[in-house]
Design an enzyme around this catalytic site. Structure first.
Site, mmCIF file in Angstrom:
data_model
loop_
_atom_site.group_PDB
_atom_site.id
_atom_site.type_symbol
_atom_site.label_atom_id
_atom_site.label_comp_id
_atom_site.label_asym_id
_atom_site.label_seq_id
_atom_site.Cartn_x
_atom_site.Cartn_y
_atom_site.Cartn_z
ATOM 1 N N SER A 1 27.348 11.308 0.927
ATOM 2 C CA SER A 1 27.510 10.007 0.279
ATOM 3 C C SER A 1 27.816 8.871 1.265
ATOM 4 O O SER A 1 27.342 7.751 1.053
ATOM 5 C CB SER A 1 28.579 10.072 -0.819
ATOM 6 O OG SER A 1 29.837 10.425 -0.287
ATOM 7 N N GLN B 1 1.893 9.426 -1.560
ATOM 8 C CA GLN B 1 2.718 10.488 -0.986
ATOM 9 C C GLN B 1 4.133 9.979 -0.740
ATOM 10 O O GLN B 1 5.112 10.664 -1.001
ATOM 11 C CB GLN B 1 2.124 10.965 0.342
ATOM 12 C CG GLN B 1 1.033 12.002 0.213
ATOM 13 C CD GLN B 1 0.795 12.714 1.530
ATOM 14 O OE1 GLN B 1 0.996 12.152 2.609
ATOM 15 N NE2 GLN B 1 0.360 13.949 1.448
ATOM 16 N N GLU C 1 5.674 -2.996 -5.289
ATOM 17 C CA GLU C 1 4.336 -2.907 -4.713
ATOM 18 C C GLU C 1 3.422 -4.006 -5.246
ATOM 19 O O GLU C 1 3.530 -4.422 -6.399
ATOM 20 C CB GLU C 1 3.752 -1.531 -5.062
ATOM 21 C CG GLU C 1 2.406 -1.238 -4.440
ATOM 22 C CD GLU C 1 1.941 0.165 -4.780
ATOM 23 O OE1 GLU C 1 0.760 0.327 -5.166
ATOM 24 O OE2 GLU C 1 2.773 1.106 -4.694
ATOM 25 N N SER D 1 0.103 -5.670 -6.776
ATOM 26 C CA SER D 1 -0.693 -5.180 -7.891
ATOM 27 C C SER D 1 -1.973 -5.984 -8.033
ATOM 28 O O SER D 1 -1.946 -7.218 -8.033
ATOM 29 C CB SER D 1 0.100 -5.278 -9.198
ATOM 30 O OG SER D 1 -0.727 -4.973 -10.297
ATOM 31 N N ARG E 1 -10.702 -4.121 -11.050
ATOM 32 C CA ARG E 1 -10.257 -3.269 -9.947
ATOM 33 C C ARG E 1 -10.725 -1.823 -10.093
ATOM 34 O O ARG E 1 -10.675 -1.045 -9.136
ATOM 35 C CB ARG E 1 -8.731 -3.296 -9.831
ATOM 36 C CG ARG E 1 -8.018 -2.787 -11.075
ATOM 37 C CD ARG E 1 -6.518 -2.859 -10.945
ATOM 38 N NE ARG E 1 -5.864 -2.510 -12.211
ATOM 39 C CZ ARG E 1 -4.575 -2.239 -12.328
ATOM 40 N NH1 ARG E 1 -3.790 -2.262 -11.269
ATOM 41 N NH2 ARG E 1 -4.059 -1.940 -13.508
ATOM 42 N N ARG F 1 7.997 14.148 6.599
ATOM 43 C CA ARG F 1 6.726 13.562 7.009
ATOM 44 C C ARG F 1 6.523 13.497 8.519
ATOM 45 O O ARG F 1 5.454 13.085 8.980
ATOM 46 C CB ARG F 1 6.590 12.158 6.406
ATOM 47 C CG ARG F 1 6.483 12.186 4.900
ATOM 48 C CD ARG F 1 5.262 12.972 4.463
ATOM 49 N NE ARG F 1 5.623 14.087 3.603
ATOM 50 C CZ ARG F 1 4.803 15.035 3.221
ATOM 51 N NH1 ARG F 1 3.555 15.058 3.645
ATOM 52 N NH2 ARG F 1 5.214 16.008 2.453
#
Length: 236
Positions: free
Chosen positions: A57, A77, A100, A102, A172, A200
């Site tokens: 924490s 991902q 994000e 759009s 789109r 990753r």
């Protein structure tokens, strides 16, 4: 350096951050009403103990914010780590945030990731996922050219739909999805970023997202050198 270029058109940019290794130390010591004003060897030992014993924490009080521009296949991902953050054992990272761009709202020229001829990879021999070695040059050239043609066709149909008055959120549909670049803000704790990196940066992770993980590591490591090193097991 606050921005690192990735792939052909992508990047990771460090937007902001809050805290330092000392933040982690003082978050842990507040239980005893103690505070350090400058990081010392005793503090470093405490960070090592916290990471080793899974007392995570305190690492969630140090925050980093990135802007990322990456192909959709990388973004999706990456997004799994945001969705799964609260379910990751010991994380519970409610401070994780993702916003994000759009194409419901924006109609700027779309950009796409197109591997060069020498960047195409073979299917792996003994796995259903991942990739193997590079394909031969001629085959790479063929698929680079075919992908470019496919993208150009999709863009032309997208633009034609917009010209006909079709709304952006439906037009789109004509755009090839997985290679299309998207832009987003990612705000996360040092613990959450370390969890993302631990997965990753692995050799079996998809190469494209590995490149983004390397950029994130390069940007964040100078800010939290002790904490990040211990959370990653000093393997970075």
């Amino acid at each position: 350096m606050s921005t690192i270029e990735v792939l052909d058109q992508g990047y990771v940019r460090l937007v902001n951050h809050m805290g330092s290794d000392l933040t982690v130390v003082n978050a842990a010591r507040v239980s005893y009403a103690k505070q350090s004003l400058e990081l010392n060897e005793r503090d470093v030992r405490l960070i090592k103990f916290l990471a080793r014993e899974g007392h995570t924490s305190p690492f969630r009080h140090a925050i980093v914010q990135f802007e990322v521009y990456a192909p959709l296949m990388v973004a999706r991902q990456w997004w799994k780590y945001v969705v799964g953050s609260a379910h990751y054992e010991g994380t519970g990272d409610s401070l994780e945030a993702w916003n994000e761009s759009s194409r419901r709202y924006i109609t700027e020229d779309p950009a796409f990731y197109i591997p060069k001829a020498g960047e195409w990879r073979l299917q792996p021999e003994n796995s259903k996922q991942g990739s193997g070695g590079e394909v031969n040059w001629e085959l790479g050239v063929k698929h680079t050219q075919e992908l470019m043609g496919y993208v150009e066709l999709g863009i032309s149909k997208y633009e034609a739909a917009l010209a006909d008055g079709i709304c952006a959120e439906q037009a789109r549909l004509f755009l090839p999805a997985y290679g299309m670049y998207v832009r987003w803000y990612w705000t996360a704790s040092v613990q959450s970023v370390a969890h993302f990196l631990s997965q990753r940066l692995e050799h079996d992770a998809q190469k494209e997202i590995q490149e983004y993980a390397k950029a994130v590591l390069e940007l964040i490591k100078p800010l939290f050198p002790v904490s990040l090193g211990e959370l990653l097991g000093n393997e970075e």
